[in-house]
Design an enzyme around this catalytic site. Sequence first.
Site: not given
Ligand SMILES: C[S@@+](CC[C@H](N)C(=O)[O-])C[C@H]1O[C@@H](n2cnc3c(N)ncnc32)[C@H](O)[C@@H]1O
Length: 313
Positions: A129, A245
């Site tokens: 993620f 979160c």
């Molecule tokens: C809370 S953000 C992560 C923030 C990041 N760790 C940072 O420090 O900037 C969650 C991320 O999960 C991704 N995401 C959501 N569902 C997902 C999935 N099933 N598999 C992979 N990535 C996913 C979104 O695109 C997003 O970039």
Amino acid sequence: MRRNVLADRLPGLVIDRYDRVLVLKLYSVAWLPHLRAVLAGLDSAAPADAVVLRLSRAVQRQAEALHGLTDGTTLAGTLAANPVIFRENGLLFEADVLDGQKTGFFLDQRENRARVEGLAAGRETLNVFAYTGGFSLYAARGGAPAVLSLDSSAPALAAARRNFALNRDLPAVAAARHELLVADAFTALAGLAQSGRRFDLVVVDPPAFAKQQAEIPAALKSYQRLAELALAVLRPRGTLVMASCSSRVSADDFFAAVRRGAARAGRLLHEFAHTGHPVDHPIGLAEGAYLKGLYAQADEAAASSWRDAGSGL
Ligand SMILES: C[S@@+](CC[C@H](N)C(=O)[O-])C[C@H]1O[C@@H](n2cnc3c(N)ncnc32)[C@H](O)[C@@H]1O
């Protein structure tokens, strides 16, 4: 008095600063009638070149119907360029303030990113993620020889690649091998485990899984499953960093879900830190304490977890 109430008690408003640009994001329509007052306060407290309005999905229809406001509107000043390049703890990043997730970046994770930098020396790192590569870049600057950034968003990972390029004058960043993987995290983690890929440091920072009470049980199952999958690609004595979160999931329930995942993976967790969010995210009510982080060294072991009595947890 009024200013304290607005700033410290009412949820639903985030103001993030990227260099000379402020991004004001609303999660509640309750803020719409007060926007003028908020802008006046910002003008004196944090003058900026531009103030950009971002609206969560729940707010968009009413904001447009009642106030003619749309997501991405510049409320004050001029937005000279997008994405906006800014510095966090000395690293350069871009924030797409018009189309990026949240306000363009996840500033609430900056202390966890700094902590990860301190854990990364010599350690092959997986950032699950990854969004635009925040944890990845900190790991690289901290001395990780290789970093794999995994996210389902191709635009986010394209930005992660550009963020590495922005910082290539840093020798450690230039030396790190950075791989990108656009995929669903659950599927990709299982695939990486099956293909024998292993890492010394795994960071898992998923999106909020529970936005409503009814979603809590499914969210806890997802955290458990992610912990199990992440531990399957973690080398013996490797470090797992997991965050939640989801404001509706308590810290204790989240930690318990991670421990259940570890038990299923047959790993013994030595938890050495539990973290929250920085002080600029005030906690006016219980759900305000939404960010939880768990740091653990994972040994190969029986299906139970333990805590180090000396860890102070
Ligand atoms: C809370 S953000 C992560 C923030 C990041 N760790 C940072 O420090 O900037 C969650 C991320 O999960 C991704 N995401 C959501 N569902 C997902 C999935 N099933 N598999 C992979 N990535 C996913 C979104 O695109 C997003 O970039």
